[in-house]
Design a protein around this motif. Sequence first.
Motif, short mmCIF file in Angstrom:
data_model
loop_
_atom_site.label_atom_id
_atom_site.label_comp_id
_atom_site.label_asym_id
_atom_site.label_seq_id
_atom_site.Cartn_x
_atom_site.Cartn_y
_atom_site.Cartn_z
N ALA A 291 13.79 -14.13 16.80
CA ALA A 291 13.60 -13.09 15.76
C ALA A 291 14.97 -12.56 15.32
CB ALA A 291 12.74 -11.96 16.31
N ASP A 292 15.86 -12.37 16.29
CA ASP A 292 17.23 -11.91 16.00
C ASP A 292 17.97 -12.97 15.17
OD1 ASP A 292 19.26 -9.94 16.30
OD2 ASP A 292 20.24 -11.19 17.81
N LEU A 293 17.75 -14.24 15.53
CA LEU A 293 18.38 -15.35 14.79
C LEU A 293 17.92 -15.33 13.33
CD1 LEU A 293 19.95 -18.00 14.50
CD2 LEU A 293 18.01 -19.20 15.54
N ARG A 294 16.63 -15.21 13.13
CA ARG A 294 16.10 -15.22 11.76
C ARG A 294 16.69 -14.05 10.94
NH1 ARG A 294 11.37 -17.26 10.08
NH2 ARG A 294 10.48 -17.17 12.14
N GLU A 295 16.67 -12.88 11.54
CA GLU A 295 17.11 -11.68 10.84
C GLU A 295 18.59 -11.78 10.44
OE1 GLU A 295 15.92 -8.08 12.96
OE2 GLU A 295 17.67 -7.10 12.06
N LYS A 296 19.42 -12.15 11.42
CA LYS A 296 20.86 -12.22 11.15
C LYS A 296 21.21 -13.40 10.25
CE LYS A 296 22.41 -9.57 15.09
NZ LYS A 296 22.56 -9.67 16.54
N ALA A 297 20.48 -14.50 10.39
CA ALA A 297 20.75 -15.68 9.55
C ALA A 297 20.41 -15.36 8.09
CB ALA A 297 19.97 -16.88 10.05
N LEU A 298 19.29 -14.68 7.88
CA LEU A 298 18.90 -14.33 6.50
C LEU A 298 19.97 -13.46 5.84
CD1 LEU A 298 15.05 -13.72 6.82
CD2 LEU A 298 16.19 -15.42 5.36
N LYS A 299 20.52 -12.52 6.60
CA LYS A 299 21.60 -11.67 6.07
C LYS A 299 22.83 -12.52 5.78
CE LYS A 299 20.54 -7.28 8.17
NZ LYS A 299 20.64 -6.76 9.52
N HIS A 300 23.11 -13.42 6.70
CA HIS A 300 24.28 -14.30 6.59
C HIS A 300 24.21 -15.16 5.32
CE1 HIS A 300 27.51 -16.91 8.01
NE2 HIS A 300 26.74 -17.97 7.83
N TRP A 301 23.01 -15.69 5.02
CA TRP A 301 22.86 -16.58 3.85
C TRP A 301 22.74 -15.82 2.54
CZ3 TRP A 301 24.51 -20.66 5.88
CH2 TRP A 301 23.96 -21.25 7.02
N LYS A 302 22.45 -14.53 2.61
CA LYS A 302 22.19 -13.74 1.41
C LYS A 302 23.41 -13.81 0.48
CE LYS A 302 19.53 -9.70 0.35
NZ LYS A 302 19.20 -8.36 0.71
N GLY A 303 23.16 -14.11 -0.76
CA GLY A 303 24.26 -14.18 -1.72
C GLY A 303 25.06 -15.47 -1.64
N PHE A 304 24.64 -16.36 -0.73
CA PHE A 304 25.33 -17.63 -0.60
C PHE A 304 25.14 -18.45 -1.87
CE2 PHE A 304 25.42 -22.14 0.39
CZ PHE A 304 26.56 -22.27 1.14
N GLU A 305 26.26 -18.91 -2.42
CA GLU A 305 26.16 -19.73 -3.62
C GLU A 305 26.71 -21.11 -3.32
OE1 GLU A 305 27.75 -17.83 -7.12
OE2 GLU A 305 26.62 -16.03 -6.62
N GLY A 306 26.05 -22.09 -3.78
CA GLY A 306 26.48 -23.46 -3.50
C GLY A 306 25.25 -24.32 -3.44
N GLY A 307 25.46 -25.56 -3.05
CA GLY A 307 24.33 -26.49 -3.03
C GLY A 307 23.51 -26.36 -1.77
N THR A 308 22.80 -27.41 -1.48
CA THR A 308 21.95 -27.44 -0.29
C THR A 308 22.80 -27.45 0.98
OG1 THR A 308 20.43 -28.79 -1.56
CG2 THR A 308 20.12 -28.78 0.82
N VAL A 309 22.40 -26.64 1.94
CA VAL A 309 23.02 -26.70 3.26
C VAL A 309 21.93 -27.12 4.25
CG1 VAL A 309 24.14 -25.39 5.11
CG2 VAL A 309 24.73 -24.93 2.73
N VAL A 310 22.23 -28.12 5.05
CA VAL A 310 21.28 -28.57 6.06
C VAL A 310 21.68 -27.96 7.40
CG1 VAL A 310 20.24 -30.56 7.20
CG2 VAL A 310 20.92 -30.73 4.80
N VAL A 311 20.81 -27.13 7.94
CA VAL A 311 21.06 -26.50 9.24
C VAL A 311 20.40 -27.37 10.30
CG1 VAL A 311 20.97 -24.35 10.55
CG2 VAL A 311 20.86 -24.28 8.08
N THR A 312 21.17 -27.78 11.30
CA THR A 312 20.62 -28.72 12.28
C THR A 312 20.50 -28.11 13.67
OG1 THR A 312 22.80 -29.58 12.92
CG2 THR A 312 21.73 -30.64 11.06
N GLY A 313 19.56 -28.62 14.42
CA GLY A 313 19.38 -28.19 15.80
C GLY A 313 17.91 -27.87 16.06
N HIS A 314 17.52 -27.84 17.33
CA HIS A 314 16.09 -27.67 17.62
C HIS A 314 15.62 -26.22 17.43
CE1 HIS A 314 17.50 -26.45 21.57
NE2 HIS A 314 16.31 -25.95 21.80
N LEU A 315 16.56 -25.32 17.06
CA LEU A 315 16.16 -23.95 16.71
C LEU A 315 16.42 -23.67 15.22
CD1 LEU A 315 17.63 -22.01 19.78
CD2 LEU A 315 15.24 -22.67 19.41
N SER A 316 16.81 -24.71 14.49
CA SER A 316 17.24 -24.50 13.09
C SER A 316 16.13 -23.94 12.21
CB SER A 316 17.80 -25.79 12.50
OG SER A 316 16.83 -26.80 12.53
N HIS A 317 14.87 -24.24 12.57
CA HIS A 317 13.75 -23.73 11.75
C HIS A 317 13.59 -22.21 11.90
CE1 HIS A 317 12.36 -25.28 15.61
NE2 HIS A 317 11.45 -24.32 15.61
#
Length: 176
Positions: free
Chosen positions: A54-80
Amino acid sequence: MIALTGTPGTGKTTVAAELNRLGYVTVSVDGLIEELGIRRSRRTEGEAIEVDTADLREKALKHWKGFEGGTVVVTGHLSHFAGATGSVVLRCHPQVLEKRLSRRGWDREKILENVRAEVMDVVLIEAVESTGWVQEIDNTHLEPSGTAAVVSGIIKGEKNNYPVKSRWAGELEKWF
Ligand SMILES: Nc1ncnc2c1ncn2[C@@H]1O[C@H](COP(=O)(O)OP(=O)(O)OP(=O)(O)O)[C@@H](O)[C@H]1O
Ligand SMILES: [Mg+2]
């Protein structure tokens, strides 16, 4: 943000290297967990460290906010859990997965734990619950480059790979 996820050993890191070759930007969720200081806990001594998803989702969403650029592929068994809009779940036949994990020198218990997770669609179900859309790729008989080509087709919206025909539930009795 697209998550490239799957049970350990299904080929995420290997396929990510192929995606880089195709020009895709990939980010390891483990690095992100480190960078964002995601909460972790170890319930008992010797037990694997658990990431607070839950902490990962919350902080990741903030981290990506305003991100401009193409597709980024996040990898790993917790990436979802890392704020991606969709997930591509790599799948692998239990027998082949067992061979791949044995080659890593993992102990029997750890191997069987992961084989069980694959048979029971654990990551797929998590991905369905946590991202907007899900695609699957049965990676058992593909080359890493072939898998990367399918991922690319999915990202471009040219391929629909869900649900895949491969389900391993029938293997449950054989293994457990
Ligand atoms: N089609 C394939 N795609 C990816 N890997 C494959 C394929 N066929 C065989 N392999 C082998 O399977 C192994 C997959 O390991 P890899 O480290 O990529 O998995 P992973 O999903 O990143 O695992 P982890 O979650 O533990 O990081 C590698 O040894 C790779 O060479
Ligand atoms: Mg990996």
